[in-house]
Design a protein around this motif. Structure first.
Motif, PDB file in Angstrom:
ATOM      1  N   TYR A  75       0.839  -1.225   0.067  1.00  0.00           N
ATOM      2  CA  TYR A  75      -0.056  -0.150   0.051  1.00  0.00           C
ATOM      3  C   TYR A  75       0.873   1.180  -0.047  1.00  0.00           C
ATOM      4  CZ  TYR A  75      -4.250  -2.465   0.791  1.00  0.00           C
ATOM      5  OH  TYR A  75      -5.725  -3.348   0.670  1.00  0.00           O
ATOM      6  N   ASN A 109      -8.173   5.171  -3.001  1.00  0.00           N
ATOM      7  CA  ASN A 109      -9.308   4.485  -2.167  1.00  0.00           C
ATOM      8  C   ASN A 109      -9.419   5.201  -0.783  1.00  0.00           C
ATOM      9  OD1 ASN A 109     -11.446   2.468  -2.194  1.00  0.00           O
ATOM     10  ND2 ASN A 109      -9.902   0.968  -3.034  1.00  0.00           N
ATOM     11  N   HIS A 110     -10.474   4.767  -0.117  1.00  0.00           N
ATOM     12  CA  HIS A 110     -10.945   5.214   1.086  1.00  0.00           C
ATOM     13  C   HIS A 110     -11.007   6.733   1.185  1.00  0.00           C
ATOM     14  CE1 HIS A 110     -11.018   0.831   1.834  1.00  0.00           C
ATOM     15  NE2 HIS A 110      -9.535   0.769   1.761  1.00  0.00           N
ATOM     16  N   GLN A 114     -16.485   8.743   2.350  1.00  0.00           N
ATOM     17  CA  GLN A 114     -17.187   7.534   2.026  1.00  0.00           C
ATOM     18  C   GLN A 114     -17.755   7.201   3.604  1.00  0.00           C
ATOM     19  OE1 GLN A 114     -14.084   6.191  -0.716  1.00  0.00           O
ATOM     20  NE2 GLN A 114     -15.634   4.371  -0.601  1.00  0.00           N
ATOM     21  N   LEU A 267     -19.357  12.015 -16.994  1.00  0.00           N
ATOM     22  CA  LEU A 267     -18.273  10.808 -16.790  1.00  0.00           C
ATOM     23  C   LEU A 267     -18.742   9.822 -16.955  1.00  0.00           C
ATOM     24  CD1 LEU A 267     -16.446  12.245 -13.715  1.00  0.00           C
ATOM     25  CD2 LEU A 267     -15.882  12.482 -15.969  1.00  0.00           C
ATOM     26  N   PRO A 268     -18.212   8.617 -17.229  1.00  0.00           N
ATOM     27  CA  PRO A 268     -18.909   7.022 -17.550  1.00  0.00           C
ATOM     28  C   PRO A 268     -19.079   6.640 -16.071  1.00  0.00           C
ATOM     29  CG  PRO A 268     -16.174   7.045 -17.921  1.00  0.00           C
ATOM     30  CD  PRO A 268     -16.846   8.595 -17.873  1.00  0.00           C
ATOM     31  N   ARG A 270     -19.225   3.627 -13.177  1.00  0.00           N
ATOM     32  CA  ARG A 270     -17.833   2.767 -12.763  1.00  0.00           C
ATOM     33  C   ARG A 270     -17.977   1.454 -13.430  1.00  0.00           C
ATOM     34  NH1 ARG A 270     -13.080   2.682 -11.199  1.00  0.00           N
ATOM     35  NH2 ARG A 270     -13.348   4.215  -9.626  1.00  0.00           N
TER      36      ARG A 270
ATOM     37  N   ASN B 115     -21.550   7.557  -1.943  1.00  0.00           N
ATOM     38  CA  ASN B 115     -21.482   5.945  -1.657  1.00  0.00           C
ATOM     39  C   ASN B 115     -22.053   5.060  -2.817  1.00  0.00           C
ATOM     40  OD1 ASN B 115     -21.041   6.387   1.151  1.00  0.00           O
ATOM     41  ND2 ASN B 115     -23.302   6.723   1.428  1.00  0.00           N
ATOM     42  N   TYR B 118     -24.495   0.494  -6.389  1.00  0.00           N
ATOM     43  CA  TYR B 118     -24.751  -0.846  -6.930  1.00  0.00           C
ATOM     44  C   TYR B 118     -23.585  -1.682  -6.654  1.00  0.00           C
ATOM     45  CZ  TYR B 118     -22.100   1.254 -10.787  1.00  0.00           C
ATOM     46  OH  TYR B 118     -21.084   1.521 -11.694  1.00  0.00           O
ATOM     47  N   LEU B 128     -10.974  -4.854   1.246  1.00  0.00           N
ATOM     48  CA  LEU B 128      -9.946  -3.875   1.356  1.00  0.00           C
ATOM     49  C   LEU B 128     -10.201  -2.835   0.062  1.00  0.00           C
ATOM     50  CD1 LEU B 128      -6.495  -6.242   1.645  1.00  0.00           C
ATOM     51  CD2 LEU B 128      -7.835  -4.757   3.220  1.00  0.00           C
ATOM     52  N   ASP B 129     -10.912  -3.295  -0.898  1.00  0.00           N
ATOM     53  CA  ASP B 129     -10.842  -2.447  -1.920  1.00  0.00           C
ATOM     54  C   ASP B 129     -12.474  -1.753  -2.030  1.00  0.00           C
ATOM     55  OD1 ASP B 129      -8.488  -1.866  -2.943  1.00  0.00           O
ATOM     56  OD2 ASP B 129      -8.705  -3.506  -4.308  1.00  0.00           O
ATOM     57  N   ASN B 130     -12.685  -0.474  -2.296  1.00  0.00           N
ATOM     58  CA  ASN B 130     -13.839  -0.069  -2.620  1.00  0.00           C
ATOM     59  C   ASN B 130     -13.943  -0.087  -4.004  1.00  0.00           C
ATOM     60  OD1 ASN B 130     -15.648   0.281  -0.595  1.00  0.00           O
ATOM     61  ND2 ASN B 130     -14.964   1.997   0.124  1.00  0.00           N
ATOM     62  N   GLY B 131     -13.840  -0.883  -5.013  1.00  0.00           N
ATOM     63  CA  GLY B 131     -13.711  -0.880  -6.314  1.00  0.00           C
ATOM     64  C   GLY B 131     -15.185  -0.667  -7.044  1.00  0.00           C
ATOM     65  N   MET B 133     -16.689   2.256  -6.225  1.00  0.00           N
ATOM     66  CA  MET B 133     -17.085   3.571  -6.085  1.00  0.00           C
ATOM     67  C   MET B 133     -17.155   4.193  -7.506  1.00  0.00           C
ATOM     68  SD  MET B 133     -17.116   5.445  -3.233  1.00  0.00           S
ATOM     69  CE  MET B 133     -16.617   7.085  -3.725  1.00  0.00           C
ATOM     70  N   GLU B 134     -17.939   5.129  -7.638  1.00  0.00           N
ATOM     71  CA  GLU B 134     -18.444   5.980  -8.790  1.00  0.00           C
ATOM     72  C   GLU B 134     -17.275   6.791  -9.262  1.00  0.00           C
ATOM     73  OE1 GLU B 134     -21.078   5.966 -11.498  1.00  0.00           O
ATOM     74  OE2 GLU B 134     -20.557   4.005 -10.430  1.00  0.00           O
ATOM     75  N   LEU B 135     -17.306   7.223 -10.562  1.00  0.00           N
ATOM     76  CA  LEU B 135     -16.069   7.875 -11.092  1.00  0.00           C
ATOM     77  C   LEU B 135     -16.718   9.288 -10.888  1.00  0.00           C
ATOM     78  CD1 LEU B 135     -15.236   6.334 -14.248  1.00  0.00           C
ATOM     79  CD2 LEU B 135     -13.623   6.124 -12.098  1.00  0.00           C
TER      80      LEU B 135
END
Lengths: 468, 479
Positions: A75, A109-110, A114, A267-268, A270, B115, B118, B128-131, B133-135
């Motif tokens: 990390y 991240n994080h 959030q 933006l697109p 996720r 937040n 979906y 570990l990842d918040n993959g 998360m919206e852009l």
């Protein structure tokens, strides 16, 4: 004459204790903001340092298969500049942790947002929020009567009868009020400079520009609100109009502009982004072959480079090279697709900066965040360095597999500290103050534009000052 | 009653003549309508994203079904044999769990932009990842949404202040105060009637704006009635609170400038100063944890579990998951290639890491519980919480989605594991019966009513203060 009017303005502000009370409130809030900011900054810095040391220690001391090690990776933590304690900017919304791992190009991240609730959207108490939101109010309270009260008390007639030019009156009022504002703000600014010089001398240039920017901003606001006082029919109207401007420019405009720019350059999602990466990686970017074909071609190239006919004849572990080839392509895909997203966000930011020409608050907010290193550009700057580090990190692990593990990806192949210590630790280098300034030239021009416009407007207003 | 009517008639004539106030009302309506449009466009985008994901799922589903019958080439023939492998279904057809926005979310976007709304559900959980998360542009998030709740929470009090600050002082400044004092009714009664007229104007404008918003957000029908009533009730409460504040400061009988300054000061205190001081306190008392310890623990746990002997791992898995005991095969289960080792690895890792993650999540939830408690001191922050609660767009709504998601993830995991461990593939027909996520959207009206108590308390406090001040003044006149 300007000096006399300015002097009178300062004396009357002290006489009715307005300036004194406002200064006391400002300093009370500033002390809370600075102490809170310092505590947060030192806690966050310590947390990051400890976490960084812990991950580094775990990394170099492990005995592991390079690919297994790459799977978990490590990390990286975005460091905060000392000035960020004065302006936290976008830090709560950008995420501060970057995961380095195989097969995946991670993102920051994080983000604190959030994990937070509604109250966070009401804003934070920082020195920057005091400078950007509270100081304009202080300036309004100091200035709204400056010319209108002269008219209400009939003293304006006496002043003009004595040959005073309206422009001189306005300049005197602006000078007096600005000197008051400066007297209130300068001790705080000096303390910030001294603290920066002691704690992070490298940031002194940024801190100086930060303070100069705000001094310019306060000058513009003083001129604007004195101008409103001169145009208003009464002090009450001046106050209501000034507060109206404050609500419009400082409370509503940032939200309006943000919503407008995000609708202009959407933006697109996720999901779409991940799908684009996945598809481009498997089917190939425009003009490229699909993954199977690419890998076949790569195998051919490697075989011909070593002048052999099959993988088993290769003097290396082809799986290690193949994985690295896949990583290189994934990086290419990520940089292409993420680049498009960054470009859209960049365009949104550009629109926001353009709005600085309509609202000095937006210009100052952008400039302040840039100098504090808490804007989007600094975020991207860190992310790019982290991404480059990640690519080299994974490459070294894959190449170790390729050239050292001749047994074709046997899981019992392990390397230890002797190898892992050769992998350099990540060290982030902050960009120079000039870099930050260049990225926000437009915001600086917007402030200068406002300075010019107010100077021009004061000239015009002085011709229109009503005596009655 | 005659006095009431006379004052209302007089105030109505005054309002029609005062262009500044009419302009303020019209501006408020226009800004409100724009806010409705702006909030709706954010939520419309989110709905489109969810629809696209569902369409994507449907096309992935068609592709997965086609793989069963596509035997044209040797390659596709091999793929057809493995088309129903549970791991492949887990990878290719992860169900989409979406937090569908309620109609009210257009009026109070809340935390929905921060937040994730979906998630593609798989049998494994990544702590570990918040993959997902919206852009987003962080500066857009930082600025906040320009939705109706923003207009009501921030701008409505300013409209009330603009209409009310001069109701006493202007009588005095215009010289009409003397005329009022010779009326049969007391000055404070006249002031109350004047404020009631202004309250009626504000109610009409707010009611009109809310109706436009309900229609635009397609909030219609009996199911939304309770939410509409709740929304209207808390808005009414908030209006009453700000009128109580104005009443208190008008009672102080200062000049219009001084009254305006004091009222703006109260607005600043509740909307800017108090929330930002609260945030400063929260980040000092309960900073958001970095999660570095969790990542370190996860790495350690992953290595530890991976090093466990397959037979021991299988035994532990069987003990923790007796529902899969029918598929025990000691010979296969004692190798690293067996399904029990793979499933056991993820199961044990999840158990270990989830315990650690829970401690961090509890810390975060304690912070947010404290934030909610502190919000009770600011009616404006409370209002935003309440609007978000009705719209299910706050953190509570998100956490509710996460809880439902977690239950569904376990269901999905069981669906995959039961096949994977028994080494039984899905048939083409069975794909039709894959679990689907549906989210319940309950709005707890009791919680919202309870939440509004602090606004009631604030309202009563200012009314009592005004009453006390009135009594104090009349006693000093008598003396």
């Amino acid at each position: 004459m300007i000096r006399t009017i300015a002097k009178n303005e300062i004396i009357s502000a002290f006489r009715n204790k307005t300036a004194l009370w406002l200064a006391i409130i400002f300093y009370l809030l500033a002390i809370v903001a600075a102490l809170g900011g310092w505590k947060n900054f030192s806690t966050a810095t310590q947390q990051r340092r400890q976490a960084k040391e812990m991950f580094r220690h775990q990394w170099v001391e492990q005995q592991a298969n390079p690919h297994s090690a790459a799977h978990f990776g490590t990390y990286l933590f975005k460091p905060f500049t000392f000035i960020s304690l004065f302006d936290t900017g976008l830090n709560n919304y950008t995420g501060n942790t970057y995961r380095v791992e195989a097969h995946n190009q991670a993102e920051m991240n994080h983000a604190v947002a959030q994990d937070s609730d509604t109250e966070m959207r009401f804003g934070e108490l920082t020195i920057a929020s005091l400078f950007q939101l509270f100081m304009p109010l202080l300036i309004i309270f100091l200035c709204f009567r400056s010319v209108s009260a002269e008219r209400e008390n009939q003293t304006i007639k006496l002043l003009f009868a004595q040959g005073l030019k309206p422009s001189t009156l306005l300049c005197g009022k602006i000078t007096g009020n600005y000197l008051l504002v400066t007297a209130i703000i300068l001790p705080a600014m000096l303390m910030m400079l001294i603290a920066t010089a002691i704690r992070e001398p490298g940031m002194l240039a940024r801190m100086s520009y930060f303070n100069l920017g705000y001094l310019l901003y306060f000058l513009i606001l003083t001129a604007v609100f004195v101008g409103i006082s001169a145009l208003a029919k009464s002090s009450k109207n001046a106050l209501i109009s000034s507060l109206g401007v404050w609500v419009l420019c400082f409370v509503m405009a940032p939200r309006l502009v943000a919503g407008f720019s995000s609708r202009l350059y959407p933006l697109p999602s996720r999901g779409e982004f991940n799908k684009m990466i996945e598809t481009a990686n498997s089917k190939g970017l425009q003009g490229d072959k699909d993954r199977t074909e690419r890998q076949k071609d790569y195998l051919k190239e490697v075989l011909s480079r070593y002048k052999v006919d099959s993988v088993s004849q290769l003097p290396l572990n082809f799986n290690g090279l193949r994985m690295q080839y896949g990583e290189d392509y994934l990086s290419k895909v990520y940089l292409t697709i993420n680049g498009q997203v960054e470009e859209s966000i960049g365009k949104q930011q550009h629109i926001e900066r353009l709005f600085g020409f309509l609202d000095p608050f937006i210009a100052m907010q952008q400039l302040s965040r840039a100098l504090a290193g808490t804007d989007y550009n600094h975020h991207i700057h860190f992310h790019k360095q982290a991404q480059v580090y990640r690519d080299e990190f994974i490459r070294k692990l894959n190449l170790n597999m390729a050239y050292e593990d001749r047994n074709n990806l046997r899981s019992d192949y392990k390397v230890g500290p002797a190898f892992f210590k050769t992998m350099e630790d990540f060290s982030y280098s902050q960009p120079e103050a000039n870099w930050a300034g260049c990225k926000h030239q437009l915001s600086l021009y917007a402030l200068l534009f406002w300075l010019g416009i107010t100077a021009l407007a004061i000239g015009l207003i002085s011709k229109k000052i009503a005596i009655n | 009653m005659n006095l009431f009517k006379t004052i209302f008639r007089f105030e109505w004539i005054q309002l029609k003549r005062q262009y500044a106030q009419l302009f303020a009302l019209a501006l408020f309506l226009i800004i409100g309508c724009y806010a409705v449009y702006s909030g709706s466009s954010v939520i419309k985008h989110q709905k489109t994203v969810i629809d696209t994901l569902n369409q994507q799922y449907n096309s992935d589903y068609e592709l997965a079904v086609r793989k069963f019958t596509d035997t044209l080439t040797p390659e596709s023939k091999a793929q057809a044999a493995n088309a129903g492998v549970p791991q492949a279904i887990d990878f290719r057809l992860p169900p989409v769990a979406s937090n569908q926005p309620k109609g009210f979310a257009s009026l109070a976007v809340g935390q929905r932009d921060v937040n994730p709304y979906y998630q593609k559900v798989r049998s494994q959980v990544d702590f570990l990842d918040n993959g997902n998360m919206e852009l987003s542009n962080p500066s857009t998030l930082s600025a906040g949404n320009f939705d109706l709740s923003f207009v009501l929470v921030y701008l409505l009090p300013l409209l009330i202040i603009t209409l009310c600050y001069g109701s006493y002082a202007e009588e005095k400044e215009q010289g009409t105060y003397a005329l009022l004092t010779i009326q049969s009714a007391s000055i404070s009664r006249i002031m109350i009637y004047k404020l009631l007229f202004r309250a009626a104007v504000v109610l009409v404008v707010t009611g009109l704006l809310s109706s436009i918003a309900f229609i635009a957000a397609e909030i219609i029908g009996a199911t939304s009635l309770s939410d509409i009533l709740l929304w209207s009730y808390i808005t009414l409460m908030y209006i009453a609170f700000w009128f109580a504040v104005c009443y208190f400061f008008i009672q102080l009988k200062n000049s219009s400038i001084a009254t305006a300054l004091k009222l703006v000061g109260v607005w600043l205190f509740f909307l800017i100063a108090l929330p930002s001081i609260t945030n400063a306190y929260l980040s000092l008392a309960n900073p958001v944890p970095l999660r570095a310890d969790l990542a370190s623990f996860a790495r350690h746990a992953a290595e530890e579990v991976w090093e466990t002997k397959p037979a021991a791992l299988a035994a532990l898995f069987n003990k923790n998951n007796p529902q899969y005991n029918s598929s025990i095969n000691p010979a296969k289960d004692s190798t690293q290639n067996g399904q029990r080792f793979i499933v056991g690895y993820y199961d044990l890792l999840e158990r270990k890491v989830s315990g650690y993650a829970k401690a961090i999540n509890d810390e975060i939830e304690a912070r947010n519980a404290q934030a909610q408690l502190l919000a009770k001191f600011s009616p404006s922050v409370t209002m935003q919480y309440l609007y978000n609660a009705i719209a299910q767009s706050g953190r509570d709504g998100h956490m509710d989605f996460q809880r439902q998601l977690s239950v569904f993830q376990k269901k999905w995991k069981h669906h995959i594991y039961s096949r994977q461990l028994a080494e039984v593939n899905f048939t083409r027909e069975e794909l039709k019966d894959l679990p689907k996520f549906t989210k319940a959207n309950p709005t707890s009206s009791t919680e919202i009513l309870k939440g509004s108590l602090s606004i009631w308390a604030g309202l009563m406090l200012f009314l009592l203060l005004a009453n006390w001040n009135g009594k104090r003044e009349s006693s000093s006149i008598n003396l």
